[in-house]
Design a protein around this motif. Sequence first.
Motif, mmCIF file in Angstrom:
data_model
loop_
_atom_site.group_PDB
_atom_site.id
_atom_site.type_symbol
_atom_site.label_atom_id
_atom_site.label_comp_id
_atom_site.label_asym_id
_atom_site.label_seq_id
_atom_site.Cartn_x
_atom_site.Cartn_y
_atom_site.Cartn_z
ATOM 1 N N VAL B 81 -22.040 -92.363 -19.436
ATOM 2 C CA VAL B 81 -22.598 -92.335 -20.899
ATOM 3 C C VAL B 81 -21.953 -90.491 -20.794
ATOM 4 O O VAL B 81 -21.086 -90.506 -22.159
ATOM 5 N N LEU B 82 -21.328 -89.881 -19.867
ATOM 6 C CA LEU B 82 -21.032 -88.835 -19.506
ATOM 7 C C LEU B 82 -19.799 -88.746 -20.304
ATOM 8 O O LEU B 82 -18.329 -88.370 -21.480
ATOM 9 N N LEU B 83 -18.749 -90.314 -19.922
ATOM 10 C CA LEU B 83 -17.556 -90.119 -20.559
ATOM 11 C C LEU B 83 -17.653 -91.160 -21.492
ATOM 12 O O LEU B 83 -16.813 -90.605 -21.917
ATOM 13 N N VAL B 84 -17.926 -92.076 -21.519
ATOM 14 C CA VAL B 84 -17.891 -92.309 -23.513
ATOM 15 C C VAL B 84 -18.557 -91.316 -24.226
ATOM 16 O O VAL B 84 -18.085 -92.004 -25.508
ATOM 17 N N THR B 85 -19.092 -90.553 -23.920
ATOM 18 C CA THR B 85 -19.829 -89.428 -24.888
ATOM 19 C C THR B 85 -18.811 -88.003 -24.553
ATOM 20 O O THR B 85 -18.919 -86.840 -25.774
ATOM 21 N N GLY B 86 -17.661 -87.891 -23.951
ATOM 22 C CA GLY B 86 -16.408 -87.457 -24.088
ATOM 23 C C GLY B 86 -16.578 -86.090 -23.055
ATOM 24 O O GLY B 86 -16.226 -85.306 -23.473
ATOM 25 N N GLY B 87 -17.241 -86.596 -22.497
ATOM 26 C CA GLY B 87 -17.253 -85.535 -21.341
ATOM 27 C C GLY B 87 -16.143 -84.935 -20.347
ATOM 28 O O GLY B 87 -15.258 -85.647 -20.515
ATOM 29 N N ASP B 88 -16.633 -84.388 -19.898
ATOM 30 C CA ASP B 88 -15.739 -83.353 -18.942
ATOM 31 C C ASP B 88 -14.788 -84.872 -17.622
ATOM 32 O O ASP B 88 -16.128 -85.324 -16.854
ATOM 33 N N LEU B 89 -14.015 -84.931 -17.683
ATOM 34 C CA LEU B 89 -13.614 -86.088 -16.286
ATOM 35 C C LEU B 89 -13.933 -85.578 -14.783
ATOM 36 O O LEU B 89 -14.749 -86.711 -14.138
ATOM 37 N N LEU B 90 -13.347 -84.213 -14.670
ATOM 38 C CA LEU B 90 -13.578 -84.281 -13.180
ATOM 39 C C LEU B 90 -14.901 -84.455 -12.988
ATOM 40 O O LEU B 90 -15.753 -85.159 -12.087
ATOM 41 N N VAL B 91 -16.335 -84.463 -14.315
ATOM 42 C CA VAL B 91 -17.980 -84.011 -13.911
ATOM 43 C C VAL B 91 -17.955 -85.943 -13.504
ATOM 44 O O VAL B 91 -18.846 -85.999 -13.053
ATOM 45 N N VAL B 92 -17.123 -86.117 -14.791
ATOM 46 C CA VAL B 92 -18.008 -88.012 -14.473
ATOM 47 C C VAL B 92 -17.437 -88.244 -12.986
ATOM 48 O O VAL B 92 -17.546 -88.962 -11.910
ATOM 49 N N PHE B 93 -15.715 -87.825 -12.564
ATOM 50 C CA PHE B 93 -15.807 -88.099 -11.048
ATOM 51 C C PHE B 93 -16.692 -87.993 -10.486
ATOM 52 O O PHE B 93 -16.689 -89.119 -9.205
ATOM 53 N N PHE B 94 -16.674 -86.642 -10.078
ATOM 54 C CA PHE B 94 -17.771 -86.411 -9.025
ATOM 55 C C PHE B 94 -19.283 -87.084 -8.898
ATOM 56 O O PHE B 94 -19.789 -87.776 -7.978
ATOM 57 N N VAL B 95 -19.470 -86.611 -9.823
ATOM 58 C CA VAL B 95 -21.073 -87.901 -10.226
ATOM 59 C C VAL B 95 -20.680 -89.162 -10.208
ATOM 60 O O VAL B 95 -21.610 -90.071 -9.001
ATOM 61 N N SER B 96 -19.982 -90.498 -10.289
ATOM 62 C CA SER B 96 -19.356 -91.373 -9.927
ATOM 63 C C SER B 96 -19.881 -91.675 -8.871
ATOM 64 O O SER B 96 -19.623 -92.560 -7.622
ATOM 65 N N SER B 97 -19.155 -90.341 -8.098
ATOM 66 C CA SER B 97 -18.398 -91.212 -6.568
ATOM 67 C C SER B 97 -19.409 -90.535 -5.507
ATOM 68 O O SER B 97 -20.150 -90.468 -4.694
ATOM 69 N N THR B 98 -20.504 -89.691 -5.935
ATOM 70 C CA THR B 98 -21.673 -89.373 -5.293
ATOM 71 C C THR B 98 -22.557 -90.583 -5.681
ATOM 72 O O THR B 98 -23.292 -90.868 -4.852
ATOM 73 N N GLY B 99 -22.177 -91.493 -6.621
ATOM 74 C CA GLY B 99 -22.629 -93.213 -6.327
ATOM 75 C C GLY B 99 -22.501 -93.755 -5.773
ATOM 76 O O GLY B 99 -23.488 -93.910 -5.008
ATOM 77 N N SER B 100 -21.447 -93.828 -5.358
ATOM 78 C CA SER B 100 -20.555 -94.565 -3.994
ATOM 79 C C SER B 100 -20.886 -93.873 -3.092
ATOM 80 O O SER B 100 -21.417 -95.044 -2.330
ATOM 81 N N PHE B 101 -21.237 -92.440 -2.350
ATOM 82 C CA PHE B 101 -21.821 -92.669 -1.336
ATOM 83 C C PHE B 101 -23.175 -92.403 -1.307
ATOM 84 O O PHE B 101 -23.659 -93.086 0.063
#
Lengths: 168, 292
Positions: B81-101
């Motif tokens: 959602v963050l990525l689609v709404t044009g949010g910060d890419l770094l935050v997208v990256f960190f949140v997504s990798s927390t998901g993978s973890f």
Amino acid sequence: MALMENMRVRSPWILHFDTGSCNGCDLEVWALLTPKYDVERFGMVNKANPKHADILLLTGPVTKKSEDRLMTLYNQTPGPKVVVACGNCATNGVPFFDCYNVEGGIDRVIPVDVYVPGCACRPEAIIDGVVLAISKWKEKVAAEVPISASEAGPKEEQETVEAPEAKP
Amino acid sequence: MSDLELMVLTILVGILTPFAIGLLIGIDRKITARMQNRVGPPVLQPYYDLIKLFGKERRAMNSSQTVFAIACMFLQLAAFVLLVTGGDLLVVFFVSSTGSFSLALGAFSAHSPFSYFGAQRELLQILAYEPIVFMVIVAIGFRERTFLAGSVAHDLLFVLPLALIALLPVLVIKMEKSPYDIATAHTELISGPYVEYSGTYLAITKIAHWFDLAILFGIMTLFFWDQNIWISIGIKLLIILAFFFTAIVIDNTTARLTRNRMVKFTLAFGLALTAGNMLILFLADQGVFRWP
Ligand code: SF4
């Protein structure tokens, strides 16, 4: 929700377990996955994992050693699930009937829904059996009777097909 | 294009993308089957699988396993959602990798050797692809002077082509395809981190995986931008499909490599490409030579 039920039975995932067969029936089960028979067109995938499975394709007579394992696998499979006994051995242990190390057919240990005869059972027959199993599965999905783990167990009272005595 | 139209488009993309990913996976299974001379399952098969899984009996090994599965899905959803709404890419990256973890943690929580192996290999995969995704995002930030996905408004395709190519092994790993289907190795680990999940919870991890793929495809679409919204969408889709098809071809023509080779190759290949691309960009900025 007929549509929903129709969609739900379109993805039967398979667990194949060999309870002690001569490998004849196993080869025929594996043949189902080859391009010639390609059961993936029905959405069937061999998951090799009881926790993901819906249909258990079992081959071979139940040896005394594999009895517990078969029961564990059956209990680990979440319902609704269907059991298909592939081959004469799985039906009643025929060539190995009355062997000292053999318990008998699959239905001595867990309830079986579909029996596929043959030694070895032909892949076409297994496909027929699985199609039958899917219709049984559909009934179970519709009835939505949760099959609890307690239902599994040795069913002594269950009717088993008696193999004819070997004529000398 | 007015703000309202843009908002509607954003919401539409946000809702349709997860469905589109399911469809892509269905197409993938069909193409793979055709490549192996089989008929293959219907294109909608992933949806049938998902619907069936939701209807299965609910069982879990322990409560932490389910919590990790649900956390994984919501973290990936949040990142998407963050990525689609044009949010910060770094935050997208960190949140997504927390998901993978949290997927790996969920696998660790079940006392099963298969699950344990799967989780460890999942961590190894994360080690192999996360630095590359991070470097690609840094490269985008280096070029655009911002990490906001909504503010990326240049043709990165011609400026950072090597960084885009570096995402190919990442896609292969995330799509769980050979040669890098290390964690879900279906011949020996059955399905690795997913092995102890069943029914509804398996479906939840699958949805999380779809969002995970959607985020990666989303980062790929940042590489093209045009004034005309339709050209923009068309080329973005082309980029996704090209990468997707290449991944399928790679899957069907290779055997699985060992995990060491995965880590060595992806890290060396990906980091060299992105770092090289950034170096070229830096030198071009200094006026050493012309770069489009
Ligand atoms: S039915 Fe025949 S082929 Fe099948 S396992 Fe028994 S002996 Fe082997």
